[in-house]
Design a protein around this motif. Structure first.
Motif: not given
Length: 445
Positions: A185, A197, A200, A230
């Motif tokens: 990230r 985003q 995954r 997430g």
């Protein structure tokens, strides 16, 4: 006068802690200590996630055995069998030579290996998270996926490259996942055509909860924190297949993943199968509370490979959990018992009530439960670092790790993939095999 030989199989955290304590306790000429391991260093595994994420220099989380064990003999070799009836070990040295080694006292502490299941594609696509090599590989691999994804226009390929699956919701899996996701990230900010985003991250756990080492509420808190970032947490789910990177889960979900990390449990070192020592139903050495292998007086064991009675619990068949906390404390009691055995004194029982656990969940995030006290967020993350820094062997390595953390405060994380580390000769091999006229710059006059 015969000098007794103490042979320690395993130079991991248990073996190193034991040998260091023996060096302090033994008098000159009282016993000869030999440590055997396939690696010339000990890896402090609780720091592997931070080494993978780039918060720590990988060399700083490993301790060279010869540097730390100045008063012991260190042998880099593989033990293939134990014959206690003749007090001999069969060892294979680095050059392939097979030798028989005699001992007077034996300590078996080879640790554990990943417990892989016969899932189609796992052996070809999966990677574990127990060694420094695996940690370095995963760091380079994850960052290289971002590089390739940023340069491709194939949407299906990009989804595959940016899908990361971890199997196993224990401490090892959670910390590895959290640290690597935090690193990715952070790194993705330098890729203008990629967004967080787009990635995954999936955690697959066969049980109904994660982190069984802590209470259910703390496990649920950790799950919520991961989901807030997430990360998909799939409980009561199993991986059925992962052939060619096509993941099929028991909940019906199917997707392509270019990164599959396996942290779903461990099993005792297979070397124990080639011994005449008693083992329990799980393959661990059957030990007494004094850490002696049952039925012997001169063979001891500790750590993941030892089934040691847990005297703090009421159940008669309760055993100590395979954790670093137990392993290190067992090593200290074992050293004291070995010295007592040499000097004809009484041995003591191992008794330790599990203090709890601390986990890092990425930079400034953590979860901890120590003696019933629950900590979350920054305090838990800080406790995690302080606790493991205190447990890290040798003062020089403590200082190096503290230095890494201090440098991380004013400067950005270093997030670059060094994939050539895994095949350093590839460029030279290509150059050496190039056909055509030689360059005039390379000709000798």
């Amino acid at each position: 006068m015969h000098e007794p030989r103490i042979v320690i199989i395993g130079g991991g955290h248990t073996g190193l802690t034991l040998a260091l304590r023996l060096q302090r306790l033994l008098h000159d000429g009282e016993a000869r200590v030999t440590v055997i391991d396939t690696q010339p260093h000990m890896t402090y595994q609780p720091f592997l996630p931070e080494a993978a994420a780039g918060s720590l220099e990988p060399r700083h989380v490993v301790v060279p055995l010869r540097e730390a064990l100045r008063k012991s003999e260190v042998l880099t070799a593989q033990v293939s069998s134990i014959d206690h009836s003749t007090r001999t070990l069969t060892t294979t040295l680095g050059d392939g030579t097979v030798e028989q080694l005699h001992y007077d006292f034996l300590v078996v502490a080879p640790g554990s290996i990943s417990k892989a299941l016969p899932i189609p594609g796992l052996a070809e696509r999966g990677v574990g998270f127990k060694t420094i090599g695996e940690a370095i590989y995963l760091r380079n691999h994850v960052l290289s996926r971002l590089d390739i994804a940023a340069s491709t226009t194939d949407e299906a390929l990009r989804r595959r490259l940016l899908t990361f699956m971890f199997v196993g919701g224990g401490y090892a899996g959670i910390e590895a996942l959290a640290e690597l996701e935090s690193m990715a990230r952070y790194a993705i900010r330098d890729y203008p055509n990629l967004e967080p985003q787009d990635m995954r991250w999936v955690l697959v756990e066969a049980m109904g909860r994660i982190m069984p080492e802590v209470s259910a509420p703390m496990g649920e808190y950790t799950k919520r924190r991961l989901e807030e970032r997430g990360i998909e947490v799939k409980l009561n789910t199993q991986a059925k297949s992962m052939e060619d990177g096509r993941v099929v889960l028991s909940d019906g979900d199917e997707f392509d993943a270019d990164t599959i990390v396996w942290t779903a449990g461990v099993k005792p070192h297979p070397m124990l199968e080639a011994s005449d020592l008693p083992r329990d139903e799980r393959g661990r050495l059957d030990c007494t509370a004094k850490l002696q292998v049952r039925g012997t007086t001169d063979v001891f064991a500790a750590g993941d490979c030892a089934a040691v009675p847990d005297l703090t619990k009421d159940a008669a068949d309760a055993k100590c959990a395979p954790s670093a906390q137990h392993a290190v404390r067992q090593a200290k009691v074992l050293a004291d018992n070995l010295v007592a055995r040499l000097r004809g004194k009484q041995l003591q029982n191992y008794r330790h009530k599990y203090a709890g656990s601390v986990a890092g969940l990425g930079l400034f995030q953590g979860a901890a439960e120590v003696y019933g006290v629950k900590l979350k967020g920054f305090p838990a993350w800080l406790l995690h670092r302080v606790y493991h820094l205190a447990k890290m062997p040798t003062l020089s390595h403590k200082a190096r790790i503290a230095g890494d953390w201090m440098l991380e405060l004013p400067f950005k994380r270093q997030v670059v993939a060094l994939g050539e580390l895994h095949d350093p000769r590839s460029e030279f091999v290509k150059a050496a095999n190039t056909r055509g006229l030689p360059s005039s710059h390379g000709q000798a006059g």
